[in-house]
Write a protein that holds these residues in place. Structure first.
Motif: not given
Length: 172
Positions: A126, A144, A123, A152-153, A148-149, A118-120
């Motif tokens: 994603v 969004t 913040d 991933c963070r 999920d955000i 993934f890419y975030l």
């Protein structure tokens, strides 16, 4: 989640405001851009990396604008041929401003990871990258969703704490 096109994704890579973080979990990829250059490397042929200069210019522009780009690569050791090649060219991207770090797979057993690379971005968004078994990209989905955000963070920060900077990583 919604599907996004390659052109929409390319726009995200240039238009974020503050930060882009990227997690790679595969030992091999098969992008149409990279495969010919990896074949050159495997054959022992020189590569001037001219094909990589567009990305490096983008990275330099991000750094000049105060934006950060960080990549965490989870790798099996010994490295696959793809990852050995990737390591051999990573210095160009690091020199242009991308912070690339390597994490041996044995170190991440206790980290909760999303099921896809993934890419975030900032913040806020994603993008999950989907691949076929041979490493060829099959699509991208954007989310969004706050869960999920957060997943991933949290995964990225846990990986980053264990990651080895490119300049210190010694390929096995």
């Amino acid at each position: 989640m919604t599907q996004i096109s390659d052109s929409e994704f390319d726009q995200l890579l240039t238009d974020f405001e503050h930060s882009a973080i990227h997690v790679e979990t595969r030992d091999a990829y098969g992008t149409a851009t990279e495969l010919p250059h990896m074949a050159q490397w495997a054959a022992g042929e020189p590569d001037d990396l001219a094909w990589l200069q567009g990305w490096c210019a983008t990275l330099r522009a991000h750094v000049a604008a105060g934006r950060s780009v960080r990549r965490a690569r989870i790798v099996s050791e010994p490295l696959s041929d793809y990852q050995r090649w990737s390591y051999s060219i990573a210095g160009q991207m690091v020199g242009a401003g991308e912070d690339i770090r390597w994490i041996p797979r044995r170190r991440v057993s206790s980290i909760a990871l999303p099921g896809n690379d993934f890419y975030l971005f900032d913040d806020r968004l994603v993008v999950f990258l989907h691949y076929a078994g041979d490493g060829l990209g099959t699509g991208k989905t954007a989310s969004t969703n706050p869960d999920d955000i957060q997943l991933c963070r949290n995964a990225f920060e846990a990986l980053w704490a264990l990651a080895i900077p490119h300049s210190e990583y010694q390929p096995v």
